[in-house]
Design a protein around this motif. Structure first.
Motif, PDB file in Angstrom:
ATOM      1  N   TYR A 242      11.384   1.915   5.875  1.00  0.00           N
ATOM      2  CA  TYR A 242      11.328   1.620   5.107  1.00  0.00           C
ATOM      3  C   TYR A 242      12.490   1.789   4.005  1.00  0.00           C
ATOM      4  N   GLN A 243      13.113   3.028   5.025  1.00  0.00           N
ATOM      5  CA  GLN A 243      14.083   4.322   4.370  1.00  0.00           C
ATOM      6  C   GLN A 243      12.884   4.399   2.556  1.00  0.00           C
ATOM      7  N   LYS A 244      12.598   5.836   3.185  1.00  0.00           N
ATOM      8  CA  LYS A 244      12.000   6.137   1.852  1.00  0.00           C
ATOM      9  C   LYS A 244      12.055   7.894   1.794  1.00  0.00           C
ATOM     10  N   PRO A 245      11.964   8.496   1.120  1.00  0.00           N
ATOM     11  CA  PRO A 245      12.011  10.113   1.160  1.00  0.00           C
ATOM     12  C   PRO A 245      11.256  10.516   2.182  1.00  0.00           C
ATOM     13  N   GLU A 246      11.612  11.770   2.592  1.00  0.00           N
ATOM     14  CA  GLU A 246      10.638  12.598   3.427  1.00  0.00           C
ATOM     15  C   GLU A 246       9.134  12.767   2.197  1.00  0.00           C
TER      16      GLU A 246
ATOM     17  N   GLN B  49       0.687  -1.546   0.064  1.00  0.00           N
ATOM     18  CA  GLN B  49      -0.347  -0.150   0.136  1.00  0.00           C
ATOM     19  C   GLN B  49       1.011   1.226   0.489  1.00  0.00           C
ATOM     20  N   GLY B  50       0.042   2.505  -0.172  1.00  0.00           N
ATOM     21  CA  GLY B  50       0.644   3.753  -0.120  1.00  0.00           C
ATOM     22  C   GLY B  50       1.123   3.480   1.570  1.00  0.00           C
ATOM     23  N   ALA B  51       2.033   4.966   1.488  1.00  0.00           N
ATOM     24  CA  ALA B  51       2.320   5.016   2.751  1.00  0.00           C
ATOM     25  C   ALA B  51       1.344   5.832   3.535  1.00  0.00           C
ATOM     26  N   PHE B  52       0.812   6.480   3.476  1.00  0.00           N
ATOM     27  CA  PHE B  52      -0.605   7.536   3.481  1.00  0.00           C
ATOM     28  C   PHE B  52      -1.665   7.134   3.805  1.00  0.00           C
ATOM     29  N   THR B  53      -2.038   6.325   2.824  1.00  0.00           N
ATOM     30  CA  THR B  53      -3.026   5.181   3.231  1.00  0.00           C
ATOM     31  C   THR B  53      -2.891   4.327   4.372  1.00  0.00           C
ATOM     32  N   VAL B  54      -1.739   3.951   4.513  1.00  0.00           N
ATOM     33  CA  VAL B  54      -1.456   2.913   6.094  1.00  0.00           C
ATOM     34  C   VAL B  54      -1.390   3.148   6.705  1.00  0.00           C
TER      35      VAL B  54
ATOM     36  N   LYS C 155      -2.823  15.273  12.130  1.00  0.00           N
ATOM     37  CA  LYS C 155      -1.729  15.122  12.377  1.00  0.00           C
ATOM     38  C   LYS C 155      -1.520  13.965  13.311  1.00  0.00           C
ATOM     39  N   TYR C 156      -2.009  12.927  13.591  1.00  0.00           N
ATOM     40  CA  TYR C 156      -2.160  10.992  13.365  1.00  0.00           C
ATOM     41  C   TYR C 156      -1.075  11.031  12.231  1.00  0.00           C
ATOM     42  N   ILE C 157      -1.787  11.691  11.338  1.00  0.00           N
ATOM     43  CA  ILE C 157      -1.268  10.924   9.646  1.00  0.00           C
ATOM     44  C   ILE C 157      -0.227  11.117   9.277  1.00  0.00           C
ATOM     45  N   ARG C 158       0.234  12.777   9.296  1.00  0.00           N
ATOM     46  CA  ARG C 158       1.351  13.152   9.629  1.00  0.00           C
ATOM     47  C   ARG C 158       2.754  12.786  10.202  1.00  0.00           C
ATOM     48  N   THR C 159       2.305  12.535  11.404  1.00  0.00           N
ATOM     49  CA  THR C 159       3.544  12.197  12.099  1.00  0.00           C
ATOM     50  C   THR C 159       3.688  10.294  12.041  1.00  0.00           C
ATOM     51  N   ARG C 160       2.219   9.616  11.299  1.00  0.00           N
ATOM     52  CA  ARG C 160       2.643   8.052  11.036  1.00  0.00           C
ATOM     53  C   ARG C 160       3.352   7.521   9.661  1.00  0.00           C
ATOM     54  N   VAL C 161       3.199   9.445   8.522  1.00  0.00           N
ATOM     55  CA  VAL C 161       3.879   8.747   7.727  1.00  0.00           C
ATOM     56  C   VAL C 161       5.265   8.968   7.362  1.00  0.00           C
ATOM     57  N   LYS C 162       6.100   9.865   8.482  1.00  0.00           N
ATOM     58  CA  LYS C 162       7.198   9.627   8.324  1.00  0.00           C
ATOM     59  C   LYS C 162       7.762   8.642   9.587  1.00  0.00           C
ATOM     60  N   GLU C 163       7.138   8.348  10.447  1.00  0.00           N
ATOM     61  CA  GLU C 163       7.506   6.974  10.567  1.00  0.00           C
ATOM     62  C   GLU C 163       7.658   5.926   9.860  1.00  0.00           C
TER      63      GLU C 163
END
Length: 332
Positions: A264-268, A227-232, A251-259
């Motif tokens: 999984y070693q993806k860019p910002e 899946q995409g990081a955002f959808t996860v 706020k939750y999604i912003r934090t989790r997408v970065k994590e």
């Protein structure tokens, strides 16, 4: 608390103005009481949605997991959140039911999507207390300062001719009558994009819009998650108590997408929230996730709307309070 602050402000008003505000409040309360008697409090807020996922593109690099994203969101909306209606457009989705005539094809081409938006959203079918959700997973681009979603047959060199303007989508969605239109855009999956910006730069009037990344970033697919990081992060966030409002969900999604991207070693990748007007970000979207603090914020906004004579907004806010707490004496 906010209500105590508002009460103190009232006490400091001149007697004549305070008297006028109290009379106005009583008039609004009578209208709201009349309205609440017409509503079925057990099933007050309706949720409808369109879910679109596109892997295979005729003129752009295909994606791996956009269809997985849309399928997971459609299932979550339908089964977990029990939405009244979810229209699902993907390569292998079943035909789309319509009120008149034969079912529409679900292949997410420009023609199919445009036809559905035109025909289904010609007349109002929801109420001010309801929500309509629009989820898109696929490619998105910006052209001449406008955001475009790329359908399966879209062309990156003919964006205005072959893509779908996001502002055109929101104009059609606004006709449904729902008080909240929520855009969830997991686009800008642009490993294939050599130049230009992704979506998220154009203001969407009267909308809540949550984008998977900033216009200059890319939204990343995670092979390990399929899946995409955002959808996860979105699926997680829609299950967490306290994420009833767009602001808290963001706020939750912003934090989790970065994590997730870090793991999984993806860019910002930094999700983006846009709300018009800004107060929309504090309105309750999912009552089942609401907390007492959410209710207090809603009540404070409702009292403010009353004091400003905005009966329509006050009615919508008090209706949201009732959808969470049907026995609330202030709302009733």
């Amino acid at each position: 608390c906010n209500w105590m602050k508002f009460s103190c402000q009232l006490k400091l008003l001149p007697k004549e103005k305070l008297s006028g505000l109290l009379e106005q409040k009583q008039a609004v309360k009578e209208q709201l009481t009349s309205r609440s008697n017409e509503l079925n409090l057990g099933n007050m807020v309706k949720n409808w949605a369109i879910v679109i996922g596109i892997n295979e593109y005729s003129n752009m690099k295909s994606l791996e997991y956009a269809v997985n994203d849309a399928t997971a969101i459609e299932k979550f909306f339908s089964k977990e959140l029990e939405f009244e209606q979810v229209y699902h457009f993907s390569h292998n989705a079943p035909p789309i039911p319509v009120e008149r005539g034969a079912d529409m094809p679900s292949e997410p081409t420009r023609g199919n999507l445009s036809s559905f938006l035109h025909e289904r959203f010609e007349d109002s079918f929801l109420s001010a207390e309801d929500n309509f959700w629009f989820f898109f997973s696929g490619h998105g681009l910006q052209q001449n300062e406008r955001d475009y979603l790329i359908p399966s047959d879209g062309h990156p060199n003919l964006v205005e001719e072959t893509a779908i303007s996001l502002s055109d989508v929101t104009e059609r969605l606004s006709r449904c009558g729902a008080g909240n239109i929520v855009l969830l855009i997991d686009a800008c999956r642009s490993e294939s994009r050599k130049s230009g910006l992704g979506v998220g730069a154009e203001a969407q009037k009267g909308m809540l819009a949550l984008f998977s990344c900033q216009p200059k970033e890319s939204a990343w697919e995670i092979e390990e998650c399929k899946q995409g990081a955002f959808t996860v992060a979105l699926l997680e966030g829609l299950s967490v108590l306290g994420n009833a409002t767009a602001e808290n969900l963001y706020k939750y999604i912003r934090t989790r997408v970065k994590e997730i991207n870090r793991k999984y070693q993806k860019p910002e990748q930094t999700p983006l929230l846009m709300a018009d007007p800004p107060t929309k970000q504090n309105q309750i979207l999912l009552p089942r996730l609401a907390t007492l603090d959410d209710i207090k914020t809603l009540k404070y906004q409702a009292y403010e709307a009353e004091s400003n004579g905005n009966i329509e907004l006050a009615e919508q806010l008090w209706t949201q309070v009732l959808s969470i707490s049907p026995a609330d004496s202030n709302a009733i």
